[in-house]
Design an enzyme around this catalytic site. Structure first.
Site, PDB file in Angstrom:
ATOM      1  N   SER A  54       0.847  -1.197   0.000  1.00 51.07           N
ATOM      2  CA  SER A  54       0.000   0.000   0.000  1.00 51.07           C
ATOM      3  C   SER A  54       0.875   1.236   0.000  1.00 51.07           C
ATOM      4  O   SER A  54       2.019   1.196   0.465  1.00 51.07           O
ATOM      5  CB  SER A  54      -0.894   0.010   1.246  1.00 51.07           C
ATOM      6  OG  SER A  54      -1.544   1.261   1.390  1.00 51.07           O
ATOM      7  N   TYR A  89      -2.923  -0.858  10.314  1.00 55.91           N
ATOM      8  CA  TYR A  89      -2.900  -1.181   8.886  1.00 55.91           C
ATOM      9  C   TYR A  89      -1.601  -0.701   8.243  1.00 55.91           C
ATOM     10  O   TYR A  89      -0.910  -1.445   7.536  1.00 55.91           O
ATOM     11  CB  TYR A  89      -4.096  -0.543   8.198  1.00 55.91           C
ATOM     12  CG  TYR A  89      -4.154  -0.768   6.705  1.00 55.91           C
ATOM     13  CD1 TYR A  89      -4.635  -1.962   6.181  1.00 55.91           C
ATOM     14  CD2 TYR A  89      -3.728   0.214   5.809  1.00 55.91           C
ATOM     15  CE1 TYR A  89      -4.691  -2.173   4.809  1.00 55.91           C
ATOM     16  CE2 TYR A  89      -3.772   0.013   4.442  1.00 55.91           C
ATOM     17  CZ  TYR A  89      -4.259  -1.178   3.951  1.00 55.91           C
ATOM     18  OH  TYR A  89      -4.306  -1.382   2.596  1.00 55.91           O
TER      19      TYR A  89
END
Length: 678
Positions: free
Chosen positions: A555, A568
């Site tokens: 990400s 996350y």
């Protein structure tokens, strides 16, 4: 409107071809003669409809028929230059085509056109080939059928064989068909039903004779230590060997594999005669065209240590290659096609089963089916006589036939990822599904792994048949489940080449709201899960010695510090560094490890649909339905990132264009300056 003759022919073909006792996949051909209107003259014309080259009887449609004018085809007899030049006659068939001609005529067209019967079947039934490959097949044919079926000694398929069968039909008006030595059967009739009934009569009569008169143990006594292992042990051992064996079978070019532990294979390998019979090789032309003249057979007991098995297989593989090269050198002439590779298409492991290989899953699976046919043939021949296949020189004439080479040359070029096998985690939806879909579209075989087995299977069905994609359940946080997923991959497709670590989830919370359980959950799925998947897959990749690709869907958050996202983002940073660490470690094995850093993928994303989208929208003060556009507007390109964009990057990283790239992180975020890599 379709001609009734054609309708009846297709129906007959489908019935015969759908039953494996009658013929092997794509084996044999059927035909019908009749009249239709010539579109040029408006007058009736006599035609031959015959299954075209390369088609399958079980799935034959009208488009798979070659259509020829009978008058022109029969006139070829007058210009036939003799058996030494009979290959020229195949090109001559093109000048006999009616209208657009339909499918390309096969080498067996002469058999159908020259025989004076309205309907002709040529099939490759195991029972018929058992007779055809028996040492005393001619006498047995006479004993079983009297003068109702006539023996024809081996002759390579072609125009002369068509003339021979036509002469048999003329000289034996009582006959319903023939046994073609070393090859198969041919039957005929005045009606479609009569031809079909006669084909079945030959097949079933031969089978009944073998069952009633054959030896009870045609393969000889069982050999101690070579019997079938218990199922769980058998499957586990097959999974442990599959990558290594695939690597051997792919020495010349990468292959896709298929595994079966069919009881007939296990019985054959447990019997004393199997080394001799396997070495004799196959006989029917369809058999050795697909599986080479003979298999590679392991000569160790079923429970031999795995390391010993691998070492012995490596030795046998080198011997097999040398033997195949010698076979080619013995028979090749200056104008023979080049050798097509010396690796085995069939590898037999006593107590475990059979691995078969091909350019794609269907080819590999069908190759295995053909060796099962060969086992059935050997069983039948040994039961009533002695198995005696055609001479090696004749096998070579078929395998390296110029006509066969021309057929191979006509095949479409393979797609970029042909022969490659991918395991994609979290692939039942969103980014993972898009990646799996793209890889399959580019020629790869794909295993879709997801927590939800039903959703994984549904996603696989959307992509294609089980020869292209399969769905399995996999919890990436569970080490045993991960190993089971890798085992399933190597068993269903033979090995593994591409691993996409995509499984993930997210909980959008601030530091103070994030619990230890929140932290552990996200790290278990993404950091630990990626580690477990990469570790299990790396064992197989190293064993194969074919290189490979591991891709992490990380990400932009792995390098970008955003609010309320600590668990996350931290686990994505962990994944990003795994890319660098594994690239450094696995490079010596030819395994490339790269990552993709997407920005927020809203549409089609399982993570966003699960509540993450609403929470991120609240953080940024926008409506959830506007979140994708919000993300787009903060990028340099002002474009929303979609799952397909991530899939494009994953595909590119697996291609030869990136053959020298490892340790790379590819941003797919439409340009987020704060996430630029430094």
């Amino acid at each position: 409107m379709t001609n009734k003759t054609v309708t009846d022919l297709i129906a007959r073909s489908n019935r015969l071809g759908s039953d494996p006792k009658n013929t092997n996949y794509a084996g044999g051909n059927t035909s019908a003669k009749g009249t239709d209107v010539d579109p040029v003259t408006g007058k009736p014309v006599e035609l031959l409809w015959v299954k075209g080259s390369g088609g399958d009887l079980g799935t034959l449609t009208e488009s798979g028929l070659a259509v020829l004018r009978l008058d022109r085809m029969r006139s070829l007899v007058d210009v036939y230059p003799g058996v030494e030049r009979e290959d020229e006659m195949v090109a001559a068939f093109d000048f006999c085509l009616h209208g657009r001609g339909g499918a390309a005529p096969s080498i067996d067209t002469a058999m159908h056109g020259l025989v004076d019967a309205a309907h002709v079947d040529h099939l490759h039934p195991d029972s018929g080939i058992a007779l055809a490959t028996s040492a005393d097949g001619e006498a047995l044919t006479k004993q079983i059928f009297g003068d109702r079926v006539v023996w024809i000694p081996w002759r390579r398929p072609g125009f002369q064989l068509g003339l021979d069968i036509a002469e048999i039909k003329r000289g034996n008006p009582q006959a319903i068909g023939t046994i073609l030595g070393g090859h198969g059967i041919t039957a005929w009739g005045d009606t479609s039903d009569e031809a079909e009934a006669r084909s079945l009569e030959i097949i079933d009569t031969a089978q009944r004779y073998i069952e009633a008169n054959g030896a009870s143990a045609p393969f000889g006594a069982p050999v101690a230590g070579y019997g079938a292992l218990p199922e769980a042990q058998r499957v586990s051992r097959a999974a442990a060997l599959a990558p290594f064996v695939r690597g051997l079978a792919s020495a010349d070019r990468p292959q896709v594999g298929h595994f079966t532990d069919d009881p007939r294979v296990l019985e054959f390998l447990a019997s004393e005669k199997h080394p001799r019979l396997a070495a004799l090789g196959t006989s029917c032309p369809d058999h050795f065209l697909r599986i080479k003249v003979k298999p590679l057979v392991l000569d160790l007991p079923a429970d031999a240590p795995i390391d010993d098995v691998k070492a012995r297989l490596a030795e046998l593989h080198q011997a097999y290659r040398a033997d195949y090269q010698a076979y080619y050198d013995r028979h090749a002439s200056p104008d023979s096609p080049a050798i097509r590779g010396a690796d085995p298409a069939i590898v037999l492991i006593p107590g475990v089963g059979m691995f078969s290989y091909g350019k794609d899953k269907q080819t590999a699976r069908v190759a295995g089916e053909f060796y099962l046919n060969a086992i059935n043939v050997m069983r039948g021949a040994e039961a009533i006589s002695t198995y005696a296949p055609i001479e090696e020189s004749e096998k070579f004439r078929i395998e390296y036939w110029a006509l066969e080479e021309a057929k191979l040359a006509r095949m479409p070029q393979p797609k970029p990822l042909a022969t490659r096998i991918a395991l994609v985690t979290g692939a039942a939806s969103g980014i993972g599904k898009a990646i799996a879909t793209r890889l399959a579209a580019e020629g790869a075989c794909v295993v879709i792994a997801d927590l939800d087995a039903a959703k994984a299977q549904a996603a696989a069905e959307e992509i294609g048949s089980t020869d292209v994609a399969v769905g399995i359940a996999a919890d990436v946080t569970d080490e045993r489940a991960v190993q089971a997923a890798v085992d399933a991959t190597v068993l269903v497709f033979g090995g593994i080449d591409i691993v996409v670590n995509n499984a993930g989830l997210s909980l959008s919370k601030s530091l103070l709201e994030t619990t230890a359980a929140d932290w552990d959950l996200q790290h278990n799925v993404m950091a630990r899960g990626s580690f477990l998947v990469s570790k299990a897959a790396a064992r197989a990749l190293i064993d194969q010695k074919l290189g490979g690709d591991i891709i992490y869907i990380s990400s932009k958050n792995s390098v970008f510090a955003g609010p309320n996202n600590i668990a996350y983002s931290a686990t994505k940073a962990d994944q990003a560094h795994q890319v660098r660490l594994l690239a450094a470690e696995l490079g010596e094995h030819g395994v490339k490890v790269n990552g993709i850093n997407p920005d927020g993928v809203v549409r089609g994303s399982g993570i966003f649909a699960g509540g993450w989208g609403a929470k991120r929208a609240a953080v940024y003060g926008v409506d959830e339905e506007d979140l994708g556009e919000f993300y787009a507007q903060r990028t340099l390109l002002k474009r929303e990132v979609l799952p397909e964009n991530i899939a494009n990057a994953a595909f590119a990283l697996c291609t030869s264009d990136f053959s020298h790239t490892t340790g790379l992180h590819v941003p797919v975020d439409a340009g987020v300056a704060a996430a630029f890599l430094r």
